[in-house]
Design a protein around this motif. Structure first.
Motif, PDB file in Angstrom:
ATOM      1  N   ALA A 147       1.244   2.431  -3.416  1.00 46.81           N
ATOM      2  CA  ALA A 147      -0.120   3.224  -4.012  1.00 46.81           C
ATOM      3  C   ALA A 147      -0.122   4.657  -3.200  1.00 46.81           C
ATOM      4  CB  ALA A 147      -1.092   2.483  -3.505  1.00 46.81           C
ATOM      5  N   MET A 172       0.853  -1.036   0.027  1.00 47.70           N
ATOM      6  CA  MET A 172       0.180   0.060   0.021  1.00 47.70           C
ATOM      7  C   MET A 172       0.907   1.274  -0.107  1.00 47.70           C
ATOM      8  SD  MET A 172      -2.723  -0.942  -0.724  1.00 47.70           S
ATOM      9  CE  MET A 172      -3.906   0.404  -1.062  1.00 47.70           C
ATOM     10  N   PRO A 180     -15.432  13.414 -14.754  1.00 45.74           N
ATOM     11  CA  PRO A 180     -14.223  12.882 -14.150  1.00 45.74           C
ATOM     12  C   PRO A 180     -13.179  12.510 -15.021  1.00 45.74           C
ATOM     13  CG  PRO A 180     -16.114  10.942 -14.172  1.00 45.74           C
ATOM     14  CD  PRO A 180     -16.583  12.551 -14.340  1.00 45.74           C
ATOM     15  N   ARG A 181     -13.569  12.661 -16.672  1.00 48.90           N
ATOM     16  CA  ARG A 181     -12.755  12.322 -17.745  1.00 48.90           C
ATOM     17  C   ARG A 181     -11.665  13.909 -17.928  1.00 48.90           C
ATOM     18  NH1 ARG A 181     -17.198  10.340 -21.512  1.00 48.90           N
ATOM     19  NH2 ARG A 181     -18.251  11.808 -20.137  1.00 48.90           N
ATOM     20  N   HIS A 240     -26.991   5.431 -15.488  1.00 48.68           N
ATOM     21  CA  HIS A 240     -26.082   5.242 -16.504  1.00 48.68           C
ATOM     22  C   HIS A 240     -26.137   6.249 -17.680  1.00 48.68           C
ATOM     23  CE1 HIS A 240     -23.930   1.729 -14.829  1.00 48.68           C
ATOM     24  NE2 HIS A 240     -25.155   1.612 -14.379  1.00 48.68           N
ATOM     25  N   TYR A 294     -21.719   0.938 -22.886  1.00 46.98           N
ATOM     26  CA  TYR A 294     -21.857   0.703 -21.547  1.00 46.98           C
ATOM     27  C   TYR A 294     -23.474   0.611 -21.047  1.00 46.98           C
ATOM     28  CZ  TYR A 294     -23.332   5.476 -21.361  1.00 46.98           C
ATOM     29  OH  TYR A 294     -24.030   6.738 -21.141  1.00 46.98           O
ATOM     30  N   THR A 317     -23.859  -2.948 -21.096  1.00 48.18           N
ATOM     31  CA  THR A 317     -23.345  -3.642 -20.030  1.00 48.18           C
ATOM     32  C   THR A 317     -24.216  -3.650 -18.967  1.00 48.18           C
ATOM     33  OG1 THR A 317     -21.116  -2.955 -20.818  1.00 48.18           O
ATOM     34  CG2 THR A 317     -21.299  -3.623 -18.650  1.00 48.18           C
ATOM     35  N   ARG A 334     -11.587  15.951 -15.392  1.00 49.92           N
ATOM     36  CA  ARG A 334     -10.955  16.409 -13.989  1.00 49.92           C
ATOM     37  C   ARG A 334      -9.565  16.051 -13.817  1.00 49.92           C
ATOM     38  NH1 ARG A 334     -15.219  15.110 -10.393  1.00 49.92           N
ATOM     39  NH2 ARG A 334     -14.475  12.877 -10.144  1.00 49.92           N
ATOM     40  N   THR A 335      -8.937  15.016 -14.303  1.00 50.96           N
ATOM     41  CA  THR A 335      -7.650  14.493 -13.859  1.00 50.96           C
ATOM     42  C   THR A 335      -6.638  15.316 -15.023  1.00 50.96           C
ATOM     43  OG1 THR A 335      -8.323  12.612 -15.521  1.00 50.96           O
ATOM     44  CG2 THR A 335      -7.609  12.267 -13.074  1.00 50.96           C
ATOM     45  N   LYS A 372     -26.259  -6.554 -16.730  1.00 51.29           N
ATOM     46  CA  LYS A 372     -26.170  -6.902 -15.420  1.00 51.29           C
ATOM     47  C   LYS A 372     -27.542  -7.221 -14.898  1.00 51.29           C
ATOM     48  CE  LYS A 372     -22.381  -3.737 -14.232  1.00 51.29           C
ATOM     49  NZ  LYS A 372     -22.068  -2.255 -13.828  1.00 51.29           N
ATOM     50  N   VAL A 427       2.303   7.084  -5.235  1.00 51.78           N
ATOM     51  CA  VAL A 427       1.836   7.212  -6.346  1.00 51.78           C
ATOM     52  C   VAL A 427       0.570   8.338  -6.282  1.00 51.78           C
ATOM     53  CG1 VAL A 427       0.386   6.535  -8.322  1.00 51.78           C
ATOM     54  CG2 VAL A 427       2.365   5.293  -7.373  1.00 51.78           C
TER      55      VAL A 427
END
Ligand code: ATP
Ligand code: SF4
Ligand code: MG
Lengths: 361, 341
Positions: free
Chosen positions: B4, B1, B337-338, B258, B240, B243, B340-341, B247, B7
């Motif tokens: 991690a 850990m 989130p795509r 989704h 997706y 998917t 955001r980073t 489920k 990182v």
């Protein structure tokens, strides 16, 4: 009894341009714990078969036939029952996990979703279960908080596999699970899938355009062409000694693993895959067949057991007039007489073997 | 850990500097745009035809000396560059000069009118977005259905109706009252004189708000419906979602958990951009309903023409767009989130 039994499956898409018969009578069985590979070029109907198994096709698709999952017909199931069977009875590992995972949800959430839905473990144990699943596919637990775009292609496919195993299904359908990955990662993912499926005693239907991918992990292979299974049998026999000229071309020159060009046209096979909306008369493979005969234009061959005298042919079948010759010599009459061929087509039910008589395993 | 964690820490530092650079970039863009707007507004209204002093004095006898005095008082005798420098210096102090027609500081007029406009435009946009997005989700998910066609047709019809016409229709039918129908709503203004007390005033303003907001919503919700509908259409075939169905999720959950979170992102941006635009966009509605907001002020200023007022309002309208644009840029990464980073 086979866990999965598909009988005379037919799917056609209704499009503005007309009907597209994408699957034209496919039958196969899958014994509990065994692995079947489904091979064939792009557009031959592999994904259509995979999606039909859980009734996931778009509304534009008309489906006929029978799909028995543990004895129950998926096609006539009520909605509630179907939803219960999805993922818990059979799950799917899709191709290209970038698009098959939801980009705005954390992967842990996506793995946990079917567990909660099907109540596979008590609610308070769900996070722990997600951790176990990630561990099984070789990802650290903190990855549960990642978004799909933060993972590499191989890691995303591991997440897909963890997700597929989440509800401990008895069947996993893997539709081109490694196609989007580079060669090294492909091998890793295949080994992982192979190991986990074996450890949990899960049956697997693995789909690929690449025979070499399938032959490594599957017990038996079925080769599709233009919406039909044209050859099936034990994996080794189909790869090394195919009876259908198409299956032979697919196996003879092993396509380079991961080479995108080999997806469209296997080595040594001229021409394009057929357009399902506009198939030639007789054998659909006729325009590309190296050993085509006159009668092939008149006869539409179906799966027929391969002569059981020749070595390694137990439980094998192929759909080619030449197989019919060797299997039932007394039935062929004049080998290349056009008249005989016409008679056969005129009365197909009595003279030609039916689709069902083929794949029984 | 520990690996991690390390990182994670390196990630955080790199991310922080990336975020700072992003925010700085957006801020700089906004400032440059604002400056361009100020310069434009100054010169735009100088090249308009018409003599402001004439305009100020219409209908009255004025001597040449009086005219010259007015010119001096409003700085119109100065060379253009001097006027521009004064204008810039004023802006920096939120001083937009004196209104020609009201003879009070423009900033006071704007301060009084900005509240009503924000109330009207804000309420209208939020209601329109809520209705449009909800209907758009349904229309897109079931595209081609009767509901989809009916919804789209009605929205586009209302979209094509001029807002002042619809406003007048509402006033005639629902405010003035016709035949047996009593006047249900006030014909204009924002408050009834003499109403007192927080609750009573709130109810009264709400009552006055109904028709202008209804007019605005009817005319603009189609935009949100169409955007949301097409975002949903983009998602419907997505892998997706297959998917999610595989489920075993119910259709309603596939939609809610989704499809909608993915399809909503472009619409959120649009809502912000529109929030900026409507501040200047409600001029007609405010005029029809005598709503005491920036739009009515602008309308009255244009008739004179009241240069300092019109000029300042132009800056306010454009700034609203720029600021909302900036907010949209800053909020979007928090949602997606795509990015955001
Ligand atoms: N939604 C659809 N509407 C119309 N035709 C479709 C639809 N989906 C697939 N098809 C057609 O059905 C045929 C079979 O498609 P399918 O996706 O099953 O092939 P595949 O074997 O999985 O190919 P690939 O290797 O490219 O994934 C193709 O000709 C395809 O064009
Ligand atoms: S039936 Fe004829 S065309 Fe078809 S594969 Fe056999 S030999 Fe070739
Ligand atoms: Mg496919």
């Amino acid at each position: 009894m086979n866990y999965l039994e598909v009988e005379d499956l037919r799917v056609s898409y209704h499009t503005p341009e007309g009907e597209v018969p994408a699957v034209r009578g496919v039958g196969f069985g899958l014994a509990a714990g065994s692995k079947l590979g489904l091979a064939g070029e792009s557009g031959c109907g592999k994904s259509t078969v995979a999606l039909a198994l859980l009734r996931l096709l778009p509304r534009s698709a008309g489906i006929r036939g029978r799909i028995l999952l543990d004895g129950e017909d998926v096609l006539t199931m009520r909605w509630g029952r179907l939803r219960a069977v999805r993922w818990a009875g059979a799950s799917i590992v899709f191709q290209g996990a970038m698009h098959s995972l939801n980009a705005v949800r954390r992967v842990g959430h996506q793995i946990a979703e079917p567990i909660r839905l099907h109540g596979s473990v008590p609610r308070d144990r769900v996070p722990q279960r997600v951790g176990e699943l990630l561990d099984q596919v070789g990802l650290p637990g903190w990855r549960a908080r990642s978004y799909p775009h933060e993972l590499s292609g191989g890691q995303r496919q591991r997440v897909m596999i963890a997700m597929a195993l989440a509800c401990e299904p008895r069947l996993v359908i893997a539709d081109e699970p490694t196609t989007a990955l580079d060669v090294m990662i492909q091998a890793q993912i295949l080994r992982l899938l192979d190991r986990l499926v074996g450890e949990h005693d899960i049956s697997m239907l693995m789909i690929s355009h690449d025979l070499s991918v399938l032959s490594g992990s599957c017990d038996r292979l079925a080769v599709m062409y233009a919406g039909r299974v044209v050859e099936e049998g034990p994996a080794h026999a189909v790869v090394t000694d195919a009876r259908h000229p198409y299956a032979a071309a697919l196996g003879s020159a092993f396509p380079t693993v991961g080479d995108p060009a080999s997806r469209r046209a296997p080595h040594g096979l001229p021409g394009d895959p057929p357009d399902p909306a506009d198939l030639p008369s007789g054998c659909a493979f006729r325009p590309r067949c190296a050993v085509v005969e006159d009668r092939c234009a008149a006869i539409d061959p179906v799966l027929w057991p391969v002569d059981s005298d020749s070595a390694g042919s137990a439980g094998r079948s192929a759909a080619c007039v030449r197989v019919l010759d060797s299997a039932a010599p007394e039935d062929t009459g004049a080998p290349d007489g056009a008249e005989t061929a016409t008679t056969r087509v005129a009365d197909p039910d009595t003279t030609l073997p039916t689709q069902e008589s083929g794949a029984q395993y | 850990m520990t690996g991690a964690a390390t990182v994670g820490r390196a990630d955080t530092a790199a991310r922080r500097s990336r975020v700072l650079r992003y925010v700085g970039g957006r801020l700089l863009t906004a400032v440059v745009s604002l400056f361009a707007v100020m310069v434009t507004s100054f010169f735009l209204f100088r090249i308009l035809p018409g003599d402001p002093v004439r305009a100020m004095t219409t209908g009255r006898e004025v001597t040449v000396e009086q005219q010259a005095e007015l010119r001096r008082q409003f700085g119109l005798d100065q060379p253009l560059w001097q006027q521009f420098l004064d204008y810039c210096a004023g802006l920096a102090r939120f001083d937009f000069g004196l209104s020609y027609q009201y003879r009070v500081p423009v900033s006071e007029l704007i301060a009084e009118a900005i509240g009503p406009t924000v109330l009207l435009a804000g309420t209208g946009t939020l209601v329109a977005a809520l209705i449009g997005v909800t209907l758009g989700i349904r229309a897109g998910w079931r595209h081609g259905s009767v509901g989809d066609r009916a919804n789209t047709a009605v929205a586009l019809f209302l979209f094509s109706v001029p807002s002042f016409w619809l406003g007048l229709l509402f006033i005639v039918v629902l405010a003035s009252g016709t035949g047996w129908l009593p006047g249900l709503f006030p014909t204009g203004g924002m408050a009834t004189p003499g109403v007192d007390g927080v609750v009573a005033v709130t109810v009264d303003v709400g009552h006055h708000l109904v028709l202008p907001v209804a007019t605005m919503v009817a005319v603009v919700y189609a935009q949100y419906l169409m955007i949301m509908r097409s975002s949903m259409l983009d998602e419907t075939g997505a892998d997706y979602l297959t998917t999610a169905r595989a489920k075993g999720l119910r259709d309603a959950l596939v939609l809610r958990r989704h499809a909608v979170p993915n399809a909503l992102l472009p619409t959120v941006t649009l809502i912000f951009l529109n929030l900026g635009r409507v501040v200047g966009g409600v001029i007609l509605i405010e005029t029809v309903f005598s709503w005491p907001g920036l739009g009515s002020l602008f309308y009255s200023g244009l008739q004179v023409p009241d240069l300092p007022l019109v000029q300042a309002l132009f800056v306010v309208f454009a700034s609203a767009v720029i600021i909302m644009n900036l907010l949209a840029d800053l909020v979007y990464p928090l949602l997606d989130p795509r990015v955001r980073t």
